[in-house]
Design a protein around this motif. Structure first.
Motif, PDB file in Angstrom:
ATOM      1  N   UNK A 502       0.830  -1.217   0.000  1.00 23.62           N
ATOM      2  CA  UNK A 502       0.000   0.000   0.000  1.00 23.62           C
ATOM      3  C   UNK A 502       0.870   1.275   0.000  1.00 23.62           C
ATOM      4  N   UNK A 503       1.909   1.250  -0.842  1.00 21.96           N
ATOM      5  CA  UNK A 503       2.816   2.397  -0.986  1.00 21.96           C
ATOM      6  C   UNK A 503       2.906   2.775  -2.456  1.00 21.96           C
ATOM      7  N   UNK A 504       3.379   4.014  -2.701  1.00 24.60           N
ATOM      8  CA  UNK A 504       3.585   4.463  -4.080  1.00 24.60           C
ATOM      9  C   UNK A 504       4.783   3.735  -4.652  1.00 24.60           C
ATOM     10  N   UNK A 505       4.732   3.457  -5.946  1.00 24.77           N
ATOM     11  CA  UNK A 505       5.836   2.716  -6.570  1.00 24.77           C
ATOM     12  C   UNK A 505       7.148   3.474  -6.496  1.00 24.77           C
ATOM     13  N   UNK A 506       7.090   4.839  -6.476  1.00 25.78           N
ATOM     14  CA  UNK A 506       8.336   5.604  -6.352  1.00 25.78           C
ATOM     15  C   UNK A 506       8.972   5.405  -4.973  1.00 25.78           C
ATOM     16  N   UNK A 507       8.098   5.235  -3.967  1.00 26.22           N
ATOM     17  CA  UNK A 507       8.613   4.980  -2.614  1.00 26.22           C
ATOM     18  C   UNK A 507       9.347   3.636  -2.574  1.00 26.22           C
ATOM     19  N   UNK A 508       8.747   2.637  -3.235  1.00 26.82           N
ATOM     20  CA  UNK A 508       9.386   1.302  -3.284  1.00 26.82           C
ATOM     21  C   UNK A 508      10.712   1.405  -4.031  1.00 26.82           C
ATOM     22  N   UNK A 509      10.710   2.144  -5.172  1.00 28.32           N
ATOM     23  CA  UNK A 509      11.934   2.264  -5.959  1.00 28.32           C
ATOM     24  C   UNK A 509      13.031   2.940  -5.134  1.00 28.32           C
ATOM     25  N   UNK A 510      12.644   3.977  -4.398  1.00 28.68           N
ATOM     26  CA  UNK A 510      13.623   4.701  -3.570  1.00 28.68           C
ATOM     27  C   UNK A 510      14.204   3.762  -2.510  1.00 28.68           C
ATOM     28  N   UNK A 511      13.340   2.989  -1.872  1.00 33.88           N
ATOM     29  CA  UNK A 511      13.820   2.095  -0.804  1.00 33.88           C
ATOM     30  C   UNK A 511      14.728   0.985  -1.359  1.00 33.88           C
ATOM     31  N   UNK A 512      14.380   0.460  -2.516  1.00 29.93           N
ATOM     32  CA  UNK A 512      15.196  -0.607  -3.098  1.00 29.93           C
ATOM     33  C   UNK A 512      16.569  -0.063  -3.509  1.00 29.93           C
ATOM     34  N   UNK A 513      16.571   1.151  -4.071  1.00 29.83           N
ATOM     35  CA  UNK A 513      17.861   1.777  -4.412  1.00 29.83           C
ATOM     36  C   UNK A 513      18.699   1.992  -3.163  1.00 29.83           C
ATOM     37  N   UNK A 514      18.038   2.398  -2.085  1.00 24.01           N
ATOM     38  CA  UNK A 514      18.735   2.595  -0.813  1.00 24.01           C
ATOM     39  C   UNK A 514      19.318   1.276  -0.308  1.00 24.01           C
ATOM     40  N   UNK A 515      18.544   0.186  -0.434  1.00 23.69           N
ATOM     41  CA  UNK A 515      19.031  -1.157  -0.027  1.00 23.69           C
ATOM     42  C   UNK A 515      20.244  -1.571  -0.855  1.00 23.69           C
ATOM     43  N   UNK A 516      20.177  -1.313  -2.180  1.00 24.16           N
ATOM     44  CA  UNK A 516      21.282  -1.699  -3.060  1.00 24.16           C
ATOM     45  C   UNK A 516      22.556  -0.974  -2.664  1.00 24.16           C
ATOM     46  N   UNK A 517      22.430   0.355  -2.340  1.00 23.66           N
ATOM     47  CA  UNK A 517      23.599   1.142  -1.938  1.00 23.66           C
ATOM     48  C   UNK A 517      24.118   0.639  -0.590  1.00 23.66           C
ATOM     49  N   UNK A 518      23.196   0.319   0.336  1.00 22.93           N
ATOM     50  CA  UNK A 518      23.580  -0.155   1.674  1.00 22.93           C
ATOM     51  C   UNK A 518      24.298  -1.505   1.609  1.00 22.93           C
ATOM     52  N   UNK A 519      23.806  -2.377   0.746  1.00 26.22           N
ATOM     53  CA  UNK A 519      24.371  -3.731   0.637  1.00 26.22           C
ATOM     54  C   UNK A 519      25.550  -3.804  -0.324  1.00 26.22           C
ATOM     55  N   UNK A 520      25.649  -2.813  -1.203  1.00 20.97           N
ATOM     56  CA  UNK A 520      26.756  -2.776  -2.143  1.00 20.97           C
ATOM     57  C   UNK A 520      26.663  -3.831  -3.223  1.00 20.97           C
ATOM     58  N   UNK A 521      25.437  -4.176  -3.663  1.00 24.52           N
ATOM     59  CA  UNK A 521      25.287  -5.198  -4.709  1.00 24.52           C
ATOM     60  C   UNK A 521      23.990  -4.985  -5.481  1.00 24.52           C
ATOM     61  N   UNK A 522      23.953  -5.535  -6.687  1.00 24.37           N
ATOM     62  CA  UNK A 522      22.771  -5.446  -7.548  1.00 24.37           C
ATOM     63  C   UNK A 522      21.743  -6.470  -7.069  1.00 24.37           C
ATOM     64  N   UNK A 523      20.617  -5.965  -6.550  1.00 26.47           N
ATOM     65  CA  UNK A 523      19.620  -6.862  -5.959  1.00 26.47           C
ATOM     66  C   UNK A 523      18.958  -7.731  -7.016  1.00 26.47           C
ATOM     67  N   UNK A 524      18.846  -7.224  -8.256  1.00 28.12           N
ATOM     68  CA  UNK A 524      18.168  -7.981  -9.308  1.00 28.12           C
ATOM     69  C   UNK A 524      18.994  -9.146  -9.848  1.00 28.12           C
ATOM     70  N   UNK A 525      20.293  -9.154  -9.544  1.00 31.19           N
ATOM     71  CA  UNK A 525      21.143 -10.251 -10.011  1.00 31.19           C
ATOM     72  C   UNK A 525      20.667 -11.568  -9.376  1.00 31.19           C
TER      73      UNK A 525
END
Length: 545
Positions: A502-525
């Motif tokens: 129940x969130x905006x897709x931009x919010x999800x995109x922002x959080x996933x980008x933040x996770x990728x930067x935090x983890x230092x890896x491409x999450x979609x791999x």
């Protein structure tokens, strides 16, 4: 074996008079002695018939009671007192006392010299023993001829019953009739009728190597049965039953029965070893099948053709059941007991399962005391059938079979899968506080690979993979972790994740980008997403410990 009562019935000894009740004269006589010594009981073996003139007791027959007591304690066969020399008649009180304690008292007439009587009695006993031995040797020769001609056990039992002219039954360790003499074909009741009575009345009769029992015959009259252990293995003997042993014609002795038991032991042992060699080939085949089917890139083999001699059938239902005998504290260290126990369980399953389930084949698992049952047909009530079979054996012997079940498969090429699952299910029961009678395999997925890892190793994997998101405390990291978990669950699709949370897709995109930067890896791999999903699951489970 000579009974005093039978000895006194022989015409040449008809002048010997039994003063006590005839039922008390069923004692066994193994030798004869003459003595006038009051403490003679201290110097004679058991089952002696004592002859005396009672010279010492001529003035006080009451002292004879002490002599009778001492002979009774020594298990003497009886006493013969000569009258007319020192004692005119035997005191009725002495006779009454002998009757009271059930000790045979015989009156020897004055006309019978004790020395001559001793020799006559001994000659009869020695002739009897010689006759018994000759009969036993004759029996042995006849048995040897049967062995040389390699007759079956059924033929042997039939001939043995004919030799001794009375019904004979051979039982397995779990009381199943293996063979019986032809006497039962002439009656309205089979051999099983008598065995069932015996088992119901004497549930612990297997403890004696030689025992006697009383049951009911067809007319509900008392029927005597003599039981003898036939030793093939140490812990679970077979049994030879002889009905109406008292009617066996003289001089049928225990020697003959012992010879029969010895021959049966040899025949059963020989058959057992032949069967073991066949089961070894069968066990070896199962080992090869499991190993080959678990090998990557294996060459295709026609297992149905290769296993035709071992019970493999064409089917669309293949399931392996792993069977193991439960151990108690007293049997856990007895290797020989466990092996024999497994052999008995194997035979029991071989006979019981085909009556309830079609197309089964039972294998001994190589280098273990475990069994593998291959079921090649559809069974709706498998748990109930296995439970009944285990319970029925436990009622007959102290053996309890437990079962572990693999999954059903459609082709013979997948038998190994069901076997591995069944074995895994059995190994699971070893970690349980109380092992169930029947346990089924349940798939665990990738997480099961980490079950034997320590918590420290799991924490290390989770922290290096998820970093701050492994075990978050701050609200912002908790929300990021939830978003990442949902995102991965929806195969990295932002729209579905946004709709779920129940969130905006931009919010999800922002959080996933933040996770990728935090983890230092491409999450979609694919490799990264697999590790992340596994780390998320493991960190959640390990955090509960």
């Amino acid at each position: 074996m000579t009974i005093l009562e039978d000895l006194l019935k022989i015409p040449r000894f008809s002048d010997l008079k039994l003063l006590t009740h005839p039922l008390h004269a069923n004692t066994i006589v193994e030798s004869i002695e003459i003595s006038e010594t009051p403490d003679v009981a201290n110097f004679i073996p058991k089952r002696i018939f004592l002859l005396t003139t009672a010279m010492v007791y001529k003035d006080n027959q009451q002292e004879l009671i002490k002599l009778i007591d001492s002979l009774k304690e020594q298990e003497a066969a009886g006493i013969g007192i000569k009258v007319g020399r020192f004692i005119e008649t035997i005191d009725p009180e002495v006779v009454a006392y002998a009757n009271k304690i059930k000790f045979p008292l015989v009156q020897v007439p004055s006309t019978q010299p004790l020395g001559a009587l001793l020799h006559q009695l001994l000659n009869y006993l020695w002739d009897t023993k010689t006759e018994q031995l000759s009969y036993a040797l004759d029996i042995q020769k006849r048995f040897s001829d049967l062995l040389i001609n390699d007759v079956s056990i059924a033929r042997f039992i039939a001939d043995f019953g004919k030799m001794i002219n009375t019904p004979v039954i051979l039982l397995s360790p779990y009381r199943k009739v293996i063979a019986h003499s032809k006497h039962f074909t002439q009656t309205s009741k089979p051999a099983e009728y008598y065995v069932e009575q015996l088992v119901n009345k004497y549930n612990d009769w297997n403890e004696d190597s030689h025992a006697s029992f009383i049951i009911k015959d067809l007319n509900q009259q008392p029927l005597q049965i003599a039981g003898f252990s036939v030793i093939v293995n140490t812990y679970f003997p077979h049994y030879l039953l002889i009905l109406n042993p008292e009617q066996v014609p003289y001089p049928m002795s225990e020697f003959a029965v012992e010879q029969a038991c010895l021959v049966l032991s040899f025949m059963l042992y020989k058959n057992q070893k032949i069967q073991e060699s066949l089961e070894f080939l069968k066990s070896d085949f199962l080992g090869q099948l499991i190993e080959h089917q678990q090998t990557p890139h294996q060459v295709q083999r026609d297992w149905l053709d290769l296993g035709a001699n071992y019970g493999l059938k064409k089917s669309t239902q293949y399931q392996v059941v792993y069977a193991v005998c439960s151990q108690t504290t007293s049997t856990a260290t007895k290797i020989k007991y466990q092996q024999e126990e497994s052999d008995v369980a194997f035979q029991w399953l071989q006979e019981s399962l085909p009556l309830r389930i079609k197309n089964t084949s039972i294998f001994k698992v190589k280098n273990t005391n475990h069994l593998a049952i291959l079921i090649q047909s559809k069974v709706n009530d498998l748990d109930q059938i296995l439970s009944e079979i285990s319970t029925e054996l436990a009622e007959k012997l102290p053996i309890k079979i437990r079962f572990a079940l693999g999954n059903l498969y459609e082709t013979a090429e997948q038998i190994a899968n069901s076997f591995i699952e069944a074995k895994t299910a059995y190994e699971e029961t070893l970690t349980m506080t109380e092992s169930p009678l029947i346990h089924r395999y349940h798939p665990k997925g990738m997480k099961s690979l980490f079950e034997k890892m320590s918590l420290e190793d799991i924490h290390y994997f989770c922290e290096t993979t998820l970093k701050e998101l492994a075990y978050p405390v701050e609200d912002s990291f908790i929300e990021l972790r939830k978003t990442l978990q949902c995102y991965l669950s929806f195969q990295c699709e932002i729209s579905k994740t946004a709709k779920e949370m129940y969130l905006h897709r931009n919010t999800i995109k922002y959080r996933i980008d933040h996770c990728a930067k935090l983890l230092g890896k491409n999450i979609q791999d694919p490799n990264n997403s697999l590790n992340l999903r596994l780390a998320l699951e493991l960190s959640e489970r390990s955090n509960q410990h």
